[in-house]
Scaffold this motif. Sequence first.
Motif, PDB file in Angstrom:
ATOM      1  N   THR A   9      -8.656 -33.786  15.673  1.00  0.00           N
ATOM      2  CA  THR A   9      -8.966 -32.605  16.483  1.00  0.00           C
ATOM      3  C   THR A   9      -9.751 -31.626  15.619  1.00  0.00           C
ATOM      4  N   THR A  11     -11.187 -27.869  15.100  1.00  0.00           N
ATOM      5  CA  THR A  11     -10.921 -26.490  15.502  1.00  0.00           C
ATOM      6  C   THR A  11     -11.992 -25.601  14.869  1.00  0.00           C
ATOM      7  N   SER A  29     -13.601 -31.737  21.523  1.00  0.00           N
ATOM      8  CA  SER A  29     -13.167 -31.415  20.168  1.00  0.00           C
ATOM      9  C   SER A  29     -12.042 -32.319  19.670  1.00  0.00           C
ATOM     10  N   SER A  30     -11.632 -33.273  20.482  1.00  0.00           N
ATOM     11  CA  SER A  30     -10.611 -34.227  20.070  1.00  0.00           C
ATOM     12  C   SER A  30     -11.157 -35.642  20.277  1.00  0.00           C
TER      13      SER A  30
END
Length: 179
Positions: A9, A11, A29-30
């Motif tokens: 993931t 961030t 984003s994952s």
Amino acid sequence: EEGETAIITATASSEYVFQSWSGATGSTSSTSVVMNSDKSVTANFVKKKYALTITVEGEGTVAEKVIKAGAATDYNSGTIVELTATPSDEWEFKEWTGDVTGAENPTQITIDKAKSVTAVFVKKQYPLTIEIEGEGGVIIKIDNQIQNVEKYNSGTILEITAYPSKNSEFVEWTVAITS
């Protein structure tokens, strides 16, 4: 371990957004990768971009000069832009309004969100001095309205009427108007 699935993931830090993966698939984003060999995965982030909207009131232009890296009129967050207001003939720069205020020209703005700025230009003004020789007065009108101001906007057409006193007569205009 070989054959296991690794979930990754990404961030983003403030002022950045996730863009893509290198070495893995997916556009969110994952993502996940199956560990069937050594892997190298990169999360790619880009600076947030914000619009800078420039409006002109009156007649003139505004030049945008990037002081610190950015692109076009959507600027990377943190970009510093120098704004220079240049008036058209017979106009003058008055002030900035919106997300920049004041009369400093040029001025700088830091793009940390969408911003909007207006450059305000006003007509140049010039005084009209009337000297009377002899006895009498004048009336100044603009569009049939009597005026009594110190300065007039550039390009304004004035109707000036001379009125002699009871025992005088109008002879002539001199200097700027002759007739």
